[in-house]
Each structure stands twice: as structure tokens, then as C-alpha cells.
Design an enzyme around this catalytic site. Structure first.
Site, short mmCIF file in Angstrom:
data_model
loop_
_atom_site.label_atom_id
_atom_site.label_comp_id
_atom_site.label_asym_id
_atom_site.label_seq_id
_atom_site.Cartn_x
_atom_site.Cartn_y
_atom_site.Cartn_z
N GLU A 240 45.35 -23.22 15.80
CA GLU A 240 44.03 -23.26 15.15
C GLU A 240 43.77 -24.54 14.35
OE1 GLU A 240 43.40 -18.52 14.30
OE2 GLU A 240 44.69 -19.60 12.93
C1 TNX Z 1 45.69 -15.96 13.74
S1 TNX Z 1 48.23 -16.11 15.20
C2 TNX Z 1 46.57 -16.86 13.19
C3 TNX Z 1 47.06 -16.66 11.81
C4 TNX Z 1 46.43 -15.46 11.17
C5 TNX Z 1 46.36 -14.33 12.18
C6 TNX Z 1 45.84 -13.07 11.59
C7 TNX Z 1 48.11 -17.53 14.82
C8 TNX Z 1 48.96 -18.44 15.52
N1 TNX Z 1 47.18 -17.86 13.89
O1 TNX Z 1 46.82 -17.81 11.04
O2 TNX Z 1 47.20 -15.09 10.07
O3 TNX Z 1 45.53 -14.73 13.23
O4 TNX Z 1 45.93 -12.03 12.51
#
Ligand code: TNX
Length: 532
Positions: free
Chosen positions: A348
């Protein structure tokens, strides 16, 4: 005639209940999770007595540790002495010759119990199985009056996947040493062998880095909701690593970057991509290219963040200071890491330009390799060139998993719709998120890693990991409510073959596990899918 029929009916009821009752003496009914590869029962029982003792066959420090661990587990509830020695005993732990593997076997006869393996880890797993074959009251920490019997029979067992992991997000809410150790204990009993610690995120930096002390001094101060944060000193962190290693669990430290870095950006202004323009304005790297003449001017530090949004932060990927920083952090982490992996995050990074992201991920992998480790990254890292040995952790996008496979790299399976322990069970769950799915116990159980993602097969998969993100989770009680019983379901997904797994059978076994959790004081979620 009437009498005979009546007798037959009574006999039929008796015999069917003796087959189905969980209290019956068949080894198959003992409620072992994860389900072993093969179980066969014989008639008769082994009974532990006040003269029982543990015999170690073979020499290794680890063997002694496993023997002592078994004795420590059996002593409180039985009240027996259970000495451990290399002399003689009716509970035998035998380290056999041959290439070390996690495979083990257990043979139970009326005279003795023997666990054999070519490795101490295998004996440890055999021991965990054995504990679950005893009556559930064995979990008590003070003496109870029970016949400590095991059904006679044999068990052959080995794991399906080499990497069986669980992740704790200690960044969103800091998790104390005590609670991490408690989680490690549960992981050990379920035969997990990797603990991934998500040590940094926008909301906090949780591991002391001696060459960049403000990371924890400033970046560790707070957590989600604005409560006091925390961090592990390097000495404390090593204590966790050792505690895990004693249970044959390897710690994988994660520094999430280049996104999810607000806490570091709050500690050190120079890592921010923005620059102060001469007229006092502030420009960010994401809005276009920076005028390099003004790069020597530091940007402002970010403010500490206590919300739960994602995707707004990024390191400056075009400044050398960023790579000096990353190398210092990785060098110090590697010194604390006996295991093979450093997790570099990579998820992300929504405000990092695509080219910059790729450049960053490629350079950071080089740094990890320079210090003798392999990288793991969230699936987005597969959009960059992966070094041999880098592992892509699949959580969201199948096309990223495919990119990793095409590059000849392995995949760690953590599909958010099945393996995320922070997802709510249903709309009434008191904690958790639900952006990926509601995950009831059967959803966590009923999936096959080898067929879940199109084009990703067994041979592409290193293993399975269950992440627990902690945006909504702040205490041990919260952790237990979200992790249990699903962590046990995912343990079985990771350890047992798909052919061997069966939901109806698991429903019965998890109910027995629930009794153990009750005795251990673990506040698990009483899923309505199970007759607890
Ligand atoms: C997505 S999973 C994210 C996390 C959040 C999570 C909450 C991932 C690699 N990134 O930063 O905590 O969703 O479900």
C-alpha cells in the site's frame, strides 16, 4: 422375543455411543489439532502413573529441553514427579539418525510411549501431539484426580508446508513482551514455526535502533487512539527471539517501507520526500520532480499519527540518506535475527510513484542480501524485479502472486479473505474490520492454499501465514477473541494435507480444544458453528 429386541436395541445404542463419544478411548477421537497424517488405534491403554518417567535417547541440548518441557507440562495436573534422564522410562523421546526433518512418529502401547524423530523439532511436535492425546484436564496447573490414560495406537506425522506462520502487528497497538510470549506458547502448541513481527507502521516504531534513536524515542511514543505506545529494546527483542527459538519458532522482523512509514517520518525529518521551498512553502515528491538545488534543505518532520487510515506516507526514495537509514536499520536487525528472513513490507505505498517504488524495492532487497538474509515482502513487491530467494506474501492480488511465480520466486499464502485474523467473524463481532470479508471459523478452515489462487500451485508455495492486524485490538483479551479459534483452523491448513482435512471432524476436535482453552483461561470466540 420382546426381551431380545429390547436387549439388541440397548446394545446398539451402547456400541454406537462408545464409537462416537469424544470421551471414548480411540486415539482418533482425542481431538488432536492439527490432524496428523496417519493415526491408527489398537486395543488397550497406556496409563501414566506416579512412577512414570521420561527417558531421553540420543544427545542434544534441544532433546533435553523437549524432555523437560514435556515433564513441566505433565507435572502440575498429575502431581507426579516425572523425572527426566537418559536412564530408563516409560515415556521415551528418541532422536534417531538420518537427515533432520520435522517428521515424527508416536507409538503407544500399554507398557510405554515412544516418540521418535530425526530432529528435536520433530520430537517437540510429537510431544505437542501427545499432550493433546491425554485427557483435557492435563491443562490444569494444579493437581486433579483423573485417570491419565492414552489410547494405544500409532501416529505418523509430518507437515505439509515448511513455513507455518502467524503475524502480530505490534505497531498499531503495542503488544507487551508478556502477551507476545503467551501468543508464542499457543503457536508452539499448534506447531507453527514462524512468528512474523510487524515492527513498524504509520502509528508506531517498536524496535530500538541504536544508530537512529529517535525512531523509538519519538516514533514509539503513541499508538492507535492516542494511548501510550511502547517499543522493545534490542535486549528485550532478543529475549522474544530466544523464547520463540526454544519452541522451534523463528522470528521474522518486518520494517514496512517505503509506505506505512509515518512514525519514522515523524522521528527524522530528512527521510520525508517533501522539501521546504525557499519561499517557505512545502512541496512533496509525489506531486512531480523536485528541484535538486534545494534538496539540502530538510523538510518538516511528519506529525505522529494515531488514526487507522493507510497509504498516505512514503520515504523519499530518491535521497541517499534514505538508503543509509535503511542499511543501518537492516544491519542492526540482522544482528538480532538468527533466522533467514527480513520482511521489507512494501504494501500500500499509494503515494510513492510506481518507478520510485520499484527502484526502492530493488535496492532494499540488495541491502538485505548484502547482510546474508532473504527478503519477504507483501505481494506488491513482485511488481519489481525480485532477487532469487525473495518471497512474495500474497494477501490481496493474484496477479502479483503470478508475477512472483513467473520470476521463479516462492509465495507465502495469507489471503485476506481467509487468513486475516483481524477480520470480523460476522456483523455482530465486537472487534475487527471487514474490508476483505467476514471470516467465520469454517471460512478460515475450508480453503486449500494449493488451489486458492489461479495458477499458484503447491510447488510455488512456501507456506501459510495468519496475520493479526491490531487497529481495533488493544489487549490480550482482544487478541484471544480474534485469534481463537481461527488460529487453530489455520494451523491445520498449514500443517495437514488438504486430503486429510475435514470440517465435520474439525468441528468435533475444536470443541475439545475449546475445553483446553477454557482451562488455560483463554477467552476464545465461541463460534456458533461449533457445539462447544
Ligand atoms: C491491509 S495487509 C494492510 C494493513 C492493515 C490491514 C487491515 C497489508 C499488507 N496491509 O496495513 O492493517 O489491511 O486488515
Amino acid at each position: 422375543m420382546k426381551y431380545t429386541l429390547w436387549t439388541l436395541a440397548v446394545l446398539a445404542v451402547l456400541s454406537s455411543s462408545s464409537c462416537q463419544s469424544p470421551d471414548s478411548n480411540r486415539l482418533e477421537d482425542a481431538g488432536i489439532i492439527p490432524i496428523p497424517s496417519a493415526i491408527s488405534s489398537a486395543s488397550g491403554v497406556f496409563e501414566l502413573g506416579d512412577d512414570s518417567s521420561i527417558q531421553l535417547m540420543g544427545t542434544s541440548e534441544d532433546l533435553t529441553r523437549v524432555g523437560n518441557y514435556l515433564a513441566d507440562k505433565l507435572r502440575p495436573a498429575t502431581g507426579y514427579d516425572i523425572p527426566v534422564s537418559s536412564g530408563s522410562g516409560d515415556l521415551i523421546l528418541e532422536l534417531t539418525d538420518g537427515e533432520a526433518s520435522e517428521k515424527y512418529s508416536i507409538e503407544i502401547t500399554s507398557e510405554q510411549v515412544k516418540i521418535s524423530s530425526t530432529s528435536a523439532a520433530g520430537l517437540y511436535y510429537g510431544m505437542q501431539t501427545l499432550i493433546k492425546a491425554f485427557p483435557v484436564e492435563i491443562e490444569n496447573t494444579s493437581k486433579v484426580d483423573v485417570d491419565w490414560v492414552l489410547a494405544n495406537g500409532t501416529i505418523e506425522d509430518e507437515p505439509e508446508f515448511a513455513y507455518r506462520g502467524a503475524m502480530l502487528d505490534v505497531a498499531r497497538h503495542f503488544i507487551s513482551m508478556e502477551d507476545v510470549k503467551h501468543y508464542i506458547d499457543q503457536m508452539g502448541s499448534l506447531k507453527f514455526n514462524y512468528l512474523h513481527l510487524h515492527l513498524s507502521d504509520d502509528q508506531g516504531w517498536r524496535i530500538e535502533i541504536k544508530s537512529w534513536p529517535k525512531l523509538t524515542e519519538i516514533g514509539g511514543k503513541t499508538e492507535v487512539g492516542g494511548t501510550e505506545g511502547g517499543f522493545y529494546t534490542q535486549e528485550e527483542y532478543s529475549e522474544i527471539v530466544d523464547y520463540a527459538a526454544d519452541r522451534f519458532i523463528t522470528v521474522v522482523p518486518e520494517i514496512d517501507m517505503p509506505g506505512h512509514t509515518n512514525a519514522a517520518l515523524a522521528a527524522y525529518a530528512e527521510l520525508n520526500p517533501g522539501v521546504n521551498l525557499p519561499d517557505g512553502d512545502f512541496a512533496t515528491m509525489t506531486e512531480g520532480k523536485i528541484d535538486f538545488d534545494i534538496l539540502d534543505k530538510n523538510p518538516e518532520p511528519a506529525e505522529l499519527y494515531t488514526g487507522i487510515e493507510v497509504g498516505f506516507s512514503t520515504f523519499a526514495t530518491n535521497k541517499e540518506i534514505t538508503y543509509t537509514f535503511v542499511e543501518d536499520v537492516i544491519r542492526e536487525l540482522v544482528e538480532l535475527t538468527p533466522g533467514p528472513y527480513i520482511h521489507i513490507g512494501g504494501d500500500e505505498s499509494h503515494v510513492t510513484e510506481k518507478d520510485d517504488y520499484i527502484y526502492f524495492v530493488e535496492r532494499v532487497q540488495e541491502i538485505v542480501t548484502k547482510y546474508g538474509k532473504k527478503s519477504i515482502g507483501w505481494d506488491e513487491v513482485a511488481t519489481a524485479k525480485l532477487l532469487p530467494g525473495t518471497v512474495a506474501q500474497f494477501w490481496a492480488l493474484e496477479e502479483n502472486a503470478k508475477l512472483a511465480k513467473e520470476q521463479g520466486n516462492q509465495i507465502l499464502m495469507s489471503p485476506a479473505k481467509r487468513a486475516y485474523l483481524d477480520m470480523q467473524y460476522d456483523s455482530t463481532s465486537r472487534l475487527g474490520l471487514h474490508w476483505a470479508a467476514y471470516i467465520e471459523l469454517d471460512d478460515a478452515y475450508n480453503w486449500d492454499p494449493a488451489t486458492y489462487a489461479d495458477g499458484i500451485n503447491k510447488s510455488d508455495i512456501l507456506g501459510v501465514e495468519a496475520p493479526l492486524w491490531t487497529e481495533t485490538i488493544a489487549s490480550r483479551a482482544d487478541i484471544e477473541y480474534m485469534a481463537f479459534p481461527r488460529l487453530a483452523a489455520l494451523a491445520e491448513v498449514a500443517w495437514s494435507t488438504n486430503e486429510r482435512r475435514n470440517w465435520e471432524d474439525f468441528q468435533k476436535r475444536i470443541a475439545q480444544q475449546g475445553k483446553r482453552w477454557d482451562i488455560n483461561g483463554i477467552g476464545f470466540y465461541r463460534s456458533p458453528k461449533v457445539n462447544w
